[in-house]
Scaffold this motif. Sequence first.
Motif: not given
Length: 581
Positions: A106-134
Motif C-alpha cells: 500500500g505504498t508508492d514505489l519511489a518511497t519504498f525504494s528510497e527507504r530501502l536504499k537508505a537502510n541497505a546496511d541494516k538487517e532489520f526494518i519494518y515494512l508495515r505493522r499490524r496488517m490484516t491476516p488476509l
Amino acid sequence: MKKFGFKPNGSLYPWRFRLVIALLGLCCVAVAWRIAELHVLDEGFLKSQGDKRSVRHVPIPAHRGQITDRNGEPLAVSTPVLTIWANPSQLIDQQAHWPDLARVLGTDLATFSERLKANADKEFIYLRRRMTPLDGEAVMALKVHGVYSIEEYRRFYPAGEVAAHLVGFTNVDEKGQEGLELAYDQWLQGVPGKRQVLQDRRGRLIKDVQVISNARPGNDLKLSIDLRLQYLAHRELREGMKKFEAKAGSIVMLDVRTGEVLAMVNHPSYNPNNRSNLQPGMMRNRAIIDVFEPGSTMKPISMTAALATGRWKPTDQVNVYPGTMRIGRYTIRDVSRAPGGVLDLSGILLKSSNVGMSKVALDIGGQAVHDAMQSVGLGEYTGLGFPGERVGKLPSYREWRSAETAALSYGYGLSVTAVQLAQAYSILANDGRKVPMSLLRVDERPAGQQVLPEAAAKTVQGMLQNVIEAESGTYRARVPGYHVSGKSGTARKASTSSKGYQEDSYRSLFAGFGPSSDPRIAIAVVIDEPSEGGYYGGLVAAPVFSGLMSNALRLMNVAPDNLGDMQQVELPTPPATGERG
C-alpha cells in the motif's frame, strides 16, 4: 679410498629421528585428547556453537485481556494481525520484486525504494505493522527473499468514540496509553511465550522444533458501565450540544445504591480505531479532568448543612427583598424576584435565590457549609483511580468572612469535576450514605457510610422534587411517568488570562436523580459555552437530563411512580365470544 654408506633408518643421527617421532606422537595425543574433551567432557560447547548458527527462539505473542461492559459487551478486544519486516541487505538485490511489494504494502514505489536504499546496511526494518491476516498473507505469497512476517495482535474498540474517553487506547506495541487501558495496563497485559525453531543462514525456517513456554493471555476487565446507557448518554449530549452550539460537554451517570459509574461520556470525542487526525484536546476525559465552579447546583448541599444544624426547618422563611444583598464591596443578586420578597427553604431552591441561600449560610457559618460539601466528596479524589483525575478545590479558612461564606453557599469560590458533582447528588439520593465509586462492576451492594443526616437528606430530596414539579419549576427536566429531583446551575467561566470572569462565557449545569420515591440513578450534565439560544442550566442542560433519565429508567425496567402524570389512554373493549375484532 674409504667408502661411506647412507642409512635411511636414521642411524646417522638417531636422537633427532626419535625426537621427531616423539613430537608427532605428542601431537597425535593432543589432538586425540582435544577431540575427546570436546565430545565427551565439553559436549555442550560444540552443540551451543552449532545452535547459535541455526537455532532461534521466536516469541509467541500474548493475547491482551478483553475489556467489556457490565453485561459482557466488548469494549476492547485484541485481534490477530501480521507485521511484515525485511532484511534490507538481502532485499536490496531483489529489485525486480519491488513494484509488487510496494503495491501489496500500500505504498508508492519511489518511497519504498528510497527507504530501502537508505537502510541497505541494516538487517532489520519494518515494512508495515499490524496488517490484516488476509493482506499480510498476500505479501508473503510473493515469496520474496528477505521479506518475513511476525504474528502480533492489534487492539480494536467496537464502541468507537462512544466509550473512547473511558476505555482509552494502546500504542502499536499494545501498551496502554490512555484511560483504563493505561490504568490497568499490568492487569491486561499478557506474558509472551517462546518457540524454538531451526533456520538456515539466510533466516529461512527449516523446522519448528518445540514450544519452550506457552503464551499466557492477559486478564479480562469487566467495567461498571452499561453500553446501552453509554450510547443513550452519548446521543443526548450530542443533540443537546448541537442545538445550543456548545463547545464541549460531559455526562456522568451513577448507580445510587452501588456507586458504579453506569455511563460517562464527553464531547468532542474521537475514534480510537483511527487516530490519524487526532487532536490532543479530543482525548481529555473532561468528566474527570476538567474543573469548574458548580454554581447553584451546590445550593442543595448548603441547604442540607442548614437543616443538619437544627437551626433551620423547611417552613422557616427568609426575606430576600429587593433581590440584592450587599456584603462589603460585593453585591449578591437574584436572577428571579420572589413574590412578596419572602421565601421558605424550599422556595429558595425553587427560585434559586442567591440572597436567600447566603442569608441561611451566614446564619450557620461557612464552616458548616464547608463540612457538608467535604462530606459528599468535594475537594477529594473519588477513588476511581483514573489517570489524570483532578481533585478540584474546596477552600477552607481559619476565619470565615461573610463574602467567602455567601459565595461558597451558592457554588462560587470552589471547583469540582462532573464526577464529583454526580457523586454529591448520589449521596443525597442515597439518604446521606456515601458508597465507594467504582469503574468496575460491583456484584454486592456496599454498606456505605452515613455522611449526612438521613432526615436532612430526605427533606432536601423532597425540595428538589418540588424544584422540578412546581408550577414555576424547571419543567424541562420532568420525566413522564416518574417523579424526579434535581437542580440546575449556571456558572460564569473564570478567565485564564486575567482575574475575574470571561464575558458571555458560561457553563450550563444540571444534576439530579430519580425516581424520587426510590432513587436508582444520579446524573450530572455539564455543557460548556452554549452560544445559541440561551445559556441557563434549566434551558440547556435540563432537557438533556430529562431525555437521558427517561430512557435510562425504562431501559433498567424501573417501575413508574407517577402514572397520574401520564396521558390516560382508553383501551378498546375486547369483542365478545363469536364476534370478530
